[in-house]
Design an enzyme around this catalytic site. Structure first.
Site, PDB file in Angstrom:
ATOM      1  N   CYS A 114      40.402   6.216  61.306  1.00 32.71           N
ATOM      2  CA  CYS A 114      39.118   6.515  60.686  1.00 32.71           C
ATOM      3  C   CYS A 114      39.191   7.841  59.924  1.00 32.71           C
ATOM      4  O   CYS A 114      38.757   7.937  58.771  1.00 32.71           O
ATOM      5  CB  CYS A 114      38.021   6.579  61.746  1.00 32.71           C
ATOM      6  SG  CYS A 114      36.340   6.665  61.065  1.00 32.71           S
ATOM      7  N   CYS A 115      39.759   8.850  60.556  1.00 36.35           N
ATOM      8  CA  CYS A 115      39.915  10.149  59.897  1.00 36.35           C
ATOM      9  C   CYS A 115      40.800  10.023  58.657  1.00 36.35           C
ATOM     10  O   CYS A 115      40.549  10.660  57.633  1.00 36.35           O
ATOM     11  CB  CYS A 115      40.526  11.162  60.856  1.00 36.35           C
ATOM     12  SG  CYS A 115      39.425  11.721  62.177  1.00 36.35           S
ATOM     13  N   CYS A 200      31.756  14.748  62.158  1.00 30.96           N
ATOM     14  CA  CYS A 200      31.007  13.502  62.099  1.00 30.96           C
ATOM     15  C   CYS A 200      30.216  13.312  63.399  1.00 30.96           C
ATOM     16  O   CYS A 200      30.716  13.622  64.489  1.00 30.96           O
ATOM     17  CB  CYS A 200      31.953  12.325  61.883  1.00 30.96           C
ATOM     18  SG  CYS A 200      32.790  12.344  60.279  1.00 30.96           S
ATOM     19  N   CYS A 203      31.685  11.511  66.543  1.00 29.86           N
ATOM     20  CA  CYS A 203      32.855  12.159  67.144  1.00 29.86           C
ATOM     21  C   CYS A 203      32.606  13.614  67.504  1.00 29.86           C
ATOM     22  O   CYS A 203      33.552  14.383  67.724  1.00 29.86           O
ATOM     23  CB  CYS A 203      34.055  12.058  66.198  1.00 29.86           C
ATOM     24  SG  CYS A 203      34.516  10.356  65.812  1.00 29.86           S
ATOM     25  N   CYS A 225      41.569  16.537  62.635  1.00 24.74           N
ATOM     26  CA  CYS A 225      41.394  15.252  61.950  1.00 24.74           C
ATOM     27  C   CYS A 225      42.609  14.919  61.106  1.00 24.74           C
ATOM     28  O   CYS A 225      42.841  13.754  60.785  1.00 24.74           O
ATOM     29  CB  CYS A 225      40.147  15.278  61.077  1.00 24.74           C
ATOM     30  SG  CYS A 225      40.215  16.455  59.707  1.00 24.74           S
TER      31      CYS A 225
END
Length: 237
Positions: A114-115, A200, A203, A225
């Site tokens: 995702c990062c 985010c 997270c 990240c």
């Protein structure tokens, strides 16, 4: 006569002057090559303020992942308007809905991916036109940043080399906050709720340890990240 900064926090006035000299020296003759990355956290606002004193319309790159807190977006817009920022919202290739439809909720099942999709890849692409990259990184933030240098070279996946600049490398959290107070810089309201490192929303939690400001990131499973980790070069497709 000692300045207010010297009385309250010994040595801070010298650190501020040193950071100002550093920024001016790095920008001299290279103004068109500079950009600042900002998550709109406290240290990033200090760096933006320092650079704006020399280069008012410096590009300010914000990684708009689509997952930020509502308060972060509101604060970003507030400060962009108040300071007249040359704000560049860096977007991933896919919207949140498109990514979740294709891969599921990656921030829960594969946060590194995702990062990579929403932060690392988009940032490296957005930095391609620049030669100077100003950041708000500090050594005190995490053990992974203990050896942070004020100036170092950073090579993008394409092979493009940047000069990565962290004027606050040796600043403490107290010094950052005092500078913001003296410069009357309002800070992200989430700090008032107890957050110490803000990314985010899915997270980011309150810190798990008072001794580790980034312990509330990714449930404590990781602290970076990837945007500040030197990538392998020659992998751009």
């Amino acid at each position: 006569m000692a300045t207010t900064a010297e009385v309250v926090i010994p040595g801070l006035a010298e650190k501020i002057a040193e950071a100002q000299r550093f920024v001016r020296a790095e920008l001299a003759g290279h103004e068109a090559e500079a950009a600042v990355t900002s998550s709109f956290q406290a240290e990033d606002m200090v760096v933006v303020d320092l650079v704006r004193q020399v280069l008012p319309h410096v590009p300010v790159l914000f990684l708009d992942t689509g997952y930020h807190f509502k308060q972060t977006y509101e604060y970003r817009d507030q400060m962009a308007q108040a300071w007249g920022l040359n704000l560049i919202n860096v977007l991933p290739e896919k919207t949140v809905a498109e990514q979740e439809a294709e891969f599921g909720i990656l921030n829960q099942i594969a946060p590194d991916k995702c990062c990579g999709l929403r932060k690392v890849g988009p940032l490296f692409a957005s930095l391609q036109p620049y030669g100077l990259w100003f950041t708000g990184l500090r050594r005190e933030q995490a053990k992974t940043r203990a050896n942070l240098q004020v100036a170092e070279f950073f090579t993008l996946p394409t092979g493009k080399q940047l000069r990565k600049l962290s004027p606050l490398a040796d600043w403490t959290t107290r010094e950052v906050w005092y500078y913001a107070q003296q410069r009357e810089i309002p800070l992200l309201p989430l700090y008032d709720l107890g957050y110490s490192s803000i990314g985010c929303e899915p997270c980011t939690s309150l810190p798990l340890s008072s001794d580790d400001p980034r312990s509330g990131r990714w449930g404590g499973h990781k602290v970076e990240c990837g945007i500040h980790i030197q990538p392998a070069t020659g992998t751009e497709k």
